[in-house]
Structures are given as structure tokens and as C-alpha cells.
Design an enzyme around this catalytic site. Structure first.
Site, PDB file in Angstrom:
ATOM      1  CG  HIS A  55      -2.018   0.994   1.155  1.00  0.00           C
ATOM      2  ND1 HIS A  55      -3.346   0.557   1.720  1.00  0.00           N
ATOM      3  CD2 HIS A  55      -2.100   2.430   0.833  1.00  0.00           C
ATOM      4  CE1 HIS A  55      -3.981   1.738   1.850  1.00  0.00           C
ATOM      5  NE2 HIS A  55      -3.418   2.773   1.254  1.00  0.00           N
ATOM      6  CG  LEU A  58       4.797   4.877  -5.754  1.00  0.00           C
ATOM      7  CD1 LEU A  58       5.192   4.028  -6.920  1.00  0.00           C
ATOM      8  CD2 LEU A  58       5.847   5.529  -4.865  1.00  0.00           C
ATOM      9  CG  ASN A  89      -5.017   7.544  -4.434  1.00  0.00           C
ATOM     10  OD1 ASN A  89      -4.067   7.059  -4.754  1.00  0.00           O
ATOM     11  ND2 ASN A  89      -5.414   8.374  -3.430  1.00  0.00           N
ATOM     12  CG  ASP A 149      -6.415   3.369  -0.502  1.00  0.00           C
ATOM     13  OD1 ASP A 149      -6.991   2.828   0.776  1.00  0.00           O
ATOM     14  OD2 ASP A 149      -5.362   4.105  -0.273  1.00  0.00           O
ATOM     15  CG  HIS A 229      -5.937   1.802   5.602  1.00  0.00           C
ATOM     16  ND1 HIS A 229      -7.299   1.585   5.642  1.00  0.00           N
ATOM     17  CD2 HIS A 229      -5.601   2.595   4.723  1.00  0.00           C
ATOM     18  CE1 HIS A 229      -7.765   2.288   4.612  1.00  0.00           C
ATOM     19  NE2 HIS A 229      -6.757   2.792   4.095  1.00  0.00           N
ATOM     20  CG  ASP A 302      -2.432   4.701   3.622  1.00  0.00           C
ATOM     21  OD1 ASP A 302      -2.115   5.180   2.472  1.00  0.00           O
ATOM     22  OD2 ASP A 302      -3.307   4.883   4.513  1.00  0.00           O
TER      23      ASP A 302
HETATM   24 ZN    ZN Z   1      -6.895   4.026   2.515  1.00  0.00          ZN
END
Ligand code: ZN
Length: 425
Positions: A55, A58, A89, A149, A229, A302
Site C-alpha cells: 500500500h 506514488l 488514486n 483506496d 489499514h 500507506d
Molecule cells: Zn485507504
């Protein structure tokens, strides 16, 4: 020419040496240097298989002011990572074969860390229609992990169809578990403290309700769901319950949910604003226990870089997210190893073997054995450092650990025999 790495304590066992030739480990044991061989002094260092992040954000394409594939993979290598899953995303969203191949190629050209692009579940992360999951799976990027995400796949029938669809290529849906109707305007964990601070709360139930729903769906259609998460004690309990039934669920915890608590919101410093939010000390304790007993399979960073203007503002208007790649191993050592909850073999499992398995990544999470890829990290668990942003490879500075003393340091990272981080010794 081969390289001899000497004096290692692999996984805390007997000191040993390993020989690299080309991209492979060719010998492990008590070895002596051959004439002309490069010798890397690793006296007392711990060797782990190269870390794998399930996760990572970038930010490229679209937000190159926050991070690029190059800067993010350099930060990954500095953190001991040899593979990272890049979240979808971006702008444009990674919802087509074209975008995931672009990200994958940029990482290959940079050469610091393998990148496995995550494909969006729905077109534009809009939660309305399924993206081209099959085309992304068949692309050069070989996508196996799909996630919206940042957004939750809130529609239950869409989630069910996504789970059914990815079975064809052994994919997994990684869910950002957040019931949107329960978290409108949410700014921090919902509890006594959010009331005191006057910030709208993000209730634990918003996470737990989606996790429960998705595990039921995954069991029903016999497809793999991965929970991003995990942040609450209730989530850990639910996942433990589902795993006891043999359901196809895996889960991750972030370093920050293993260490930081909601109390930090009293500073109103947006560096501590993250989604899901920092929770209570009891939640942190439950997440640590879940990671220790395997209820939570992996640590995933994350890593969420943001430019200064998105964080250098009042809490309510700041972006969610914090950096994580360069500090992950130190935080895990501090929260899990130095507390006696995981040994180094456990760290290797949670940060390399298990994430590689969940992401179906070949060539990562492999044992340090002759014939395996020379993909590993050398860490010094004995040093302590005060975290600062100086020398960070990330383009962003939203590091919540600045000023904090943490144990351990990554000394060198090797990806298929090539050193991607650290001084030559
Ligand atoms: Zn998330």
C-alpha cells in the site's frame, strides 16, 4: 564479479555470510573471500528478504509535486523495500491497462524498487461501474491487487461483482473500509476527545461495518478480500472471527496505527491527520496483538505524500495522510520487536513474505537461500536515531515521526544483486 556479504545474523540466528553472483544468492554459510571479490562488511546486521509494501501512494501521474515514481521508489529503497504496490488514486486514475503500464514502466526505468501497480476497482474511483479489471490483469503490469483506496467500494452489489470478477486471475480486492454515510465531514477518531476538540468524528463502526460486510461477501463467493489499514480493536476481532472460519480474508496494519494515538490531534498539527484516523491506545494495543498472532497478515505503509500547501494549513482543510516508507522498519522494530511481540523472522513474514504472497508477486518474499534472487535488506537494529526530514528521498515532508527517537536503521538494500540503497562498505 561476485560480492561476499560477511558477518550477518540472518533472522537473529548464527552469524553467517552470503555470496551474490549476478542477480542470485549463490552460497550461504561460513565463507571466505575469493581473490578480487568485493567484500561487504555486514558485521552484526540483520538480513531480511527485501520488504514488500502492499500500500504505497506514488502520486504519479498527476501529482508529481508530491511524489514521483522515481522519488517514491528511492524512498522505498531507503526504507528497505524492494517491491511496492502503487495505489490507483492518481490523475488520471489507474483504471486502464494504459495507466498501470505507464507506472510499471517508469519504475522499471528508475530501477530502485519493483512497482506492482494497483488497479482501480471502479472507473475513476467513482464507485459506479467496474473498471477494466481483466485488461489490467492481462497487461504488462500483471495487476493482481485492485483497490479504490481513498474511497470505499460502498455499493455491496458492486463489491460482490468485483470479488467474483477477480477470481478468474487469482486477484484480490483491497478495500478501504469506510462506510461513507457514517463519516461525512469526519476529521478524527470519534470519541470523547473529538467531542472535546470540536472535530467531527470517524466512528469505529464505519470501518467495522464494511469489513464485516465484505468478509461475508468474500466467503459467499469464495474470492479473496484484503482489508487495508485496520485501525480499530473491533476490526481485529471481526477478522480473527472470520479467519477462524477459514474465510479468504487478509489484512494489513500501518506503522502509524501500531504506534500513534488520537491524542496527537490535540496539537491540531495536520501532520497527524490521516484516514483512517489515529485511534485510542486500546486500539493500538489490539492492532499490535492482531499483527503478532497473524490475524493481521502484513504491515503496509500507506505512504501518502502531500505537498506543503496541503498540510501547512488548519486541521479541517488539510489533506489526509502521512509518509511511511523510510521509517516503517524502525517503527515496526520499536512497536513489535523491542516489545517482544515479533522476532525478526516474524518481521520478515509480515513485511515481505506475506505481502508478496497476497499480491502474487514473483521473485519477492523469498527465503535467503542459494539459488534465490539476491533481493534483501541489511538493517542495524542496535542504533537509535532522531527522525528528521534531512536526507529523505521523498518529495514531501509530512513525516509524523520528525523529532521522535526510533531504533534501527536500514544499512543497504539489494534488488536482484544490485545495491539500490546504502553506502558501499
Ligand atoms: Zn485507504
Amino acid at each position: 564479479m561476485s560480492t561476499l556479504v560477511t558477518g550477518l545474523a540472518p533472522l537473529g540466528g548464527q552469524p553467517t555470510d552470503l555470496r551474490i553472483d549476478g542477480d542470485l544468492l549463490v552460497e550461504i554459510g561460513a565463507l571466505s573471500a575469493k581473490p578480487g571479490e568485493r567484500v561487504f562488511d555486514a558485521d552484526g546486521l540483520v538480513a531480511l528478504p527485501g520488504l514488500v509494501d502492499l500500500h504505497t501512494h506514488l502520486r504519479e501521474p498527476g501529482r508529481e509535486d508530491a511524489e514521483t515514481v522515481l522519488s517514491g521508489t528511492r524512498a522505498a529503497a531507503a526504507g528497505g523495500f524492494t517491491a511496492a504496490h502503487a495505489m490507483a488514486n492518481t490523475d488520471p486514475v489507474a483504471d486502464t491497462a494504459g495507466v498501470v503500464e505507464q507506472v510499471w514502466r517508469l519504475a522499471r526505468e528508475a530501477g530502485y524498487c519493483d512497482v506492482a501497480p494497483v488497479g482501480a476497482v471502479t472507473v475513476g474511483l467513482a464507485g459506479e461501474q467496474l473498471a477494466e479489471l481483466g485488461a489490467m490483469a492481462d497487461s504488462a503490469a500483471r495487476v493482481r491487487v485492485f483497490s479504490d483506496d481513498g474511497h470505499c467500494v460502498a455499493d455491496a452489489s458492486l463489491m460482490r461483482r468485483a470479488l467474483e470478477y477477480v477470481k478468474a486471475f487469482d486477484g484480490v480486492i483491497a478495500q478501504h473500509a469506510q462506510e461513507p454515510s457514517l463519516t461525512v465531514g469526519a476529521q478524527m477518531n470519534e470519541g470523547a476527545l473529538s467531542g472535546l476538540l470540536g472535530l467531527p468524528g470517524w466512528p469505529a463502526a464505519a470501518e467495522e461495518a464494511i469489513i464485516a460486510r465484505d468478509m461475508l461477501l468474500a466467503a459467499h463467493v469464495r474470492s479473496r478480500v484484503h482489508v487495508c489499514h485496520v485501525s480499530t480493536a473491533g476490526s481485529v476481532d471481526l477478522i480473527r472471527w472470520a479467519k477462524a472460519r477459514g474465510w479468504p480474508v487478509t489484512a494489513e496494519a500501518t506503522p502509524h496505527h501500531l504506534l500513534l494515538t488520537e491524542d496527537l490531534a490535540t496539537t491540531y498539527d495536520p501532520v497527524y491527520k490521516v484516514n483512517p484516523p489515529l485511534r485510542s491506545a486500546e486500539d493500538v494495543e489490539a492492532v499490535r496483538a492482531g499483527l503478532a498472532d497473524g490475524t493481521i497478515d502484513v504491515v503496509a505503509t500507506d505512504h501518502a505524500p502531500h505537498p506543503v500547501e496541503s498540510k501547512d494549513c488548519e486541521w479541517a482543510s488539510a489533506a489526509f495522510g502521512m509518509l511511511g516508507l523510510e521509517t516503517a522498519l524502525s517503527v515496526v522494530q520499536h512497536a513489535m520487536v523491542d516489545t517482544g511481540r515479533l522476532d525478526w523472522a516474524g518481521v520478515a513474514d509480515r513485511m515481505s513474505v506475506a505481502p508478496a504472497r497476497i499480491g502474487r508477486l514473483d521473485g519477492h518474499g523469498r527465503p535467503l537461500r542459494a539459488g534465490e534472487p539476491a533481493t534483501f535488506v541489511l538493517a542495524d537494529p542496535t542504533v537509535r536515531r532522531t527522525v528528521s526530514t534531512a536526507g529523505s528521498a521523498s518529495k514531501s515532508r509530512n513525516n509524523p515521526y520528525v523529532g521522535r527517537e526510533l531504533p534501527g536503521a536500514v544499512v543497504a538494500t539489494f534488488l536482484r544483486g544490485r545495491q539500490t540503497f546504502g553506502a558501499h562498505r
